[in-house]
Every structure is written in structure tokens, then in C-alpha cells.
Design a protein around this motif. Structure first.
Motif, PDB file in Angstrom:
ATOM      1  N   UNK A  17     -60.668 -26.098   1.078  1.00 57.59           N
ATOM      2  CA  UNK A  17     -59.556 -26.998   0.758  1.00 57.59           C
ATOM      3  C   UNK A  17     -59.271 -27.027  -0.730  1.00 57.59           C
ATOM      4  N   UNK A  18     -60.067 -26.317  -1.528  1.00 57.04           N
ATOM      5  CA  UNK A  18     -59.883 -26.282  -2.977  1.00 57.04           C
ATOM      6  C   UNK A  18     -58.987 -25.106  -3.326  1.00 57.04           C
ATOM      7  N   UNK A  19     -58.026 -25.302  -4.211  1.00 59.11           N
ATOM      8  CA  UNK A  19     -57.181 -24.216  -4.679  1.00 59.11           C
ATOM      9  C   UNK A  19     -55.959 -24.021  -3.815  1.00 59.11           C
ATOM     10  N   UNK A  20     -55.032 -23.198  -4.334  1.00 60.55           N
ATOM     11  CA  UNK A  20     -53.791 -22.931  -3.617  1.00 60.55           C
ATOM     12  C   UNK A  20     -54.059 -21.975  -2.462  1.00 60.55           C
ATOM     13  N   UNK A  21     -53.531 -22.261  -1.318  1.00 68.67           N
ATOM     14  CA  UNK A  21     -53.662 -21.425  -0.118  1.00 68.67           C
ATOM     15  C   UNK A  21     -55.114 -21.149   0.225  1.00 68.67           C
ATOM     16  N   UNK A  22     -55.989 -22.090   0.012  1.00 70.69           N
ATOM     17  CA  UNK A  22     -57.412 -21.901   0.273  1.00 70.69           C
ATOM     18  C   UNK A  22     -57.733 -21.765   1.735  1.00 70.69           C
ATOM     19  N   UNK A  23     -56.909 -22.336   2.596  1.00 71.55           N
ATOM     20  CA  UNK A  23     -57.202 -22.323   4.027  1.00 71.55           C
ATOM     21  C   UNK A  23     -56.910 -20.978   4.666  1.00 71.55           C
ATOM     22  N   UNK A  24     -56.276 -20.060   3.946  1.00 73.93           N
ATOM     23  CA  UNK A  24     -55.835 -18.815   4.561  1.00 73.93           C
ATOM     24  C   UNK A  24     -56.906 -17.737   4.627  1.00 73.93           C
ATOM     25  N   UNK A  25     -58.064 -17.928   4.037  1.00 73.90           N
ATOM     26  CA  UNK A  25     -59.049 -16.856   3.960  1.00 73.90           C
ATOM     27  C   UNK A  25     -60.225 -16.979   4.896  1.00 73.90           C
ATOM     28  N   UNK A  26     -60.137 -17.785   5.931  1.00 69.71           N
ATOM     29  CA  UNK A  26     -61.286 -17.978   6.819  1.00 69.71           C
ATOM     30  C   UNK A  26     -61.650 -16.707   7.578  1.00 69.71           C
ATOM     31  N   UNK A  27     -60.663 -15.934   8.003  1.00 68.29           N
ATOM     32  CA  UNK A  27     -60.954 -14.681   8.700  1.00 68.29           C
ATOM     33  C   UNK A  27     -61.612 -13.695   7.747  1.00 68.29           C
ATOM     34  N   UNK A  28     -61.130 -13.628   6.497  1.00 69.59           N
ATOM     35  CA  UNK A  28     -61.726 -12.733   5.520  1.00 69.59           C
ATOM     36  C   UNK A  28     -63.170 -13.144   5.210  1.00 69.59           C
ATOM     37  N   UNK A  29     -63.441 -14.437   5.149  1.00 72.62           N
ATOM     38  CA  UNK A  29     -64.805 -14.907   4.897  1.00 72.62           C
ATOM     39  C   UNK A  29     -65.726 -14.508   6.047  1.00 72.62           C
ATOM     40  N   UNK A  30     -65.221 -14.618   7.277  1.00 69.81           N
ATOM     41  CA  UNK A  30     -66.016 -14.226   8.440  1.00 69.81           C
ATOM     42  C   UNK A  30     -66.312 -12.727   8.402  1.00 69.81           C
ATOM     43  N   UNK A  31     -65.318 -11.904   8.030  1.00 65.89           N
ATOM     44  CA  UNK A  31     -65.518 -10.465   7.944  1.00 65.89           C
ATOM     45  C   UNK A  31     -66.492 -10.095   6.824  1.00 65.89           C
ATOM     46  N   UNK A  32     -66.411 -10.770   5.686  1.00 67.03           N
ATOM     47  CA  UNK A  32     -67.366 -10.521   4.597  1.00 67.03           C
ATOM     48  C   UNK A  32     -68.787 -10.800   5.045  1.00 67.03           C
ATOM     49  N   UNK A  33     -68.974 -11.895   5.756  1.00 65.48           N
ATOM     50  CA  UNK A  33     -70.303 -12.250   6.250  1.00 65.48           C
ATOM     51  C   UNK A  33     -70.794 -11.198   7.255  1.00 65.48           C
ATOM     52  N   UNK A  34     -69.905 -10.749   8.143  1.00 66.49           N
ATOM     53  CA  UNK A  34     -70.284  -9.758   9.143  1.00 66.49           C
ATOM     54  C   UNK A  34     -70.707  -8.446   8.482  1.00 66.49           C
TER      55      UNK A  34
END
Length: 136
Positions: free
Chosen positions: A104-121
Motif C-alpha cells: 500500500x506504500x507508493x504509487x501503484x503499489x498494489x499492481x505488483x503482487x503477481x510479480x512478487x509471487x513470481x520472484x519468490x517462485x
């Protein structure tokens, strides 16, 4: 009534004696104290008047050296690491303030959840592959 007067008088006498003792110790301590480090055969300077001078003697080889407390470097300091090791740490530290960060921090912060999941994978996959390579 006499008991109250006696206790008040005794308290006054104790306070007077304590302040007199404090004044005696304050007069007995010198006005100035100096602590120095001398090297090699250098003489310890004499105090002027009632000044107290305390000297610690070090060998001549220590005269122009950095103090021992500051000489040792910690192994995990940034100066001991290469830039290729620093980049992922810096990227990860600044990730929450950037867009696509899944926060929730920063502009458009909510848009990267899929990318975060892929980085973790991908990180987990690299760890599994590294474990498989190490086993003979």
C-alpha cells in the motif's frame, strides 16, 4: 510537641553537617584534571598549580597509528562486498516505494503482487536447483 521540635532540630543539624562535608570535599578536589597518552620516552607534562595530570604510556610504534578500536573492519561492511552482491540488496530495499511493489506504500503499489509471487517462485526454484547440484 517537644518530640517534633527535637526531630526538626536533629534534621537541621544533619543537613548542616552534610553540606559542610560536601563543601570540604569540593574544596579538596582540584579545579582541573587532564588525561593524556604519551608515546615512547616522551615525558609526562607537569600540572600547573593544583591541576592533576594522568598519563598513559604507549610504545613509539603506536604514535601515528589509527586507534585500536577503529582498526578492525567488520566482515559484513559494504566496502568488503562487490557491487554485484550489493545490487539485489539495494533493489530489494527500494522495492516498497516503487510501482508494482505489492504494497500500500507508493504509487501503484498494489499492481505488483503477481510479480512478487513470481520472484519468490524463481528464488525457491534456484535454491532447489542449487541443492540438487551439490548432492553427488
Amino acid at each position: 510537641m517537644t518530640r517534633l521540635a527535637f526531630s526538626g532540630l536533629s534534621a537541621l543539624l544533619l543537613l548542616t553537617a552534610a553540606s559542610a562535608a560536601h563543601a570540604d570535599t569540593a574544596a579538596a578536589t582540584p579545579a582541573r584534571q587532564s588525561a593524556l597518552i604519551v608515546y615512547g620516552n616522551d615525558p609526562c607534562p607537569k600540572g600547573e598549580g593544583d591541576e592533576i595530570v594522568v598519563c598513559a604510556r604507549e610504545p613509539e610504534s603506536e604514535r601515528y597509528r589509527i586507534p585500536k578500536k577503529l582498526r578492525k573492519t567488520k566482515p559484513d561492511e559494504t566496502g568488503a562486498r562487490s557491487w554485484s552482491d550489493r545490487v539485489p540488496v539495494l533493489e530489494e530495499a527500494s522495492r516498497p516505494q516503487r510501482p508494482n511493489s505489492c504494497t500500500t506504500v507508493g504509487a501503484s503499489g498494489q499492481t505488483g503482487c503477481t510479480q512478487a509471487m513470481l520472484r519468490q517462485w524463481f528464488a525457491e526454484r534456484r535454491a532447489v536447483e542449487a541443492d540438487n547440484r551439490e548432492v553427488p
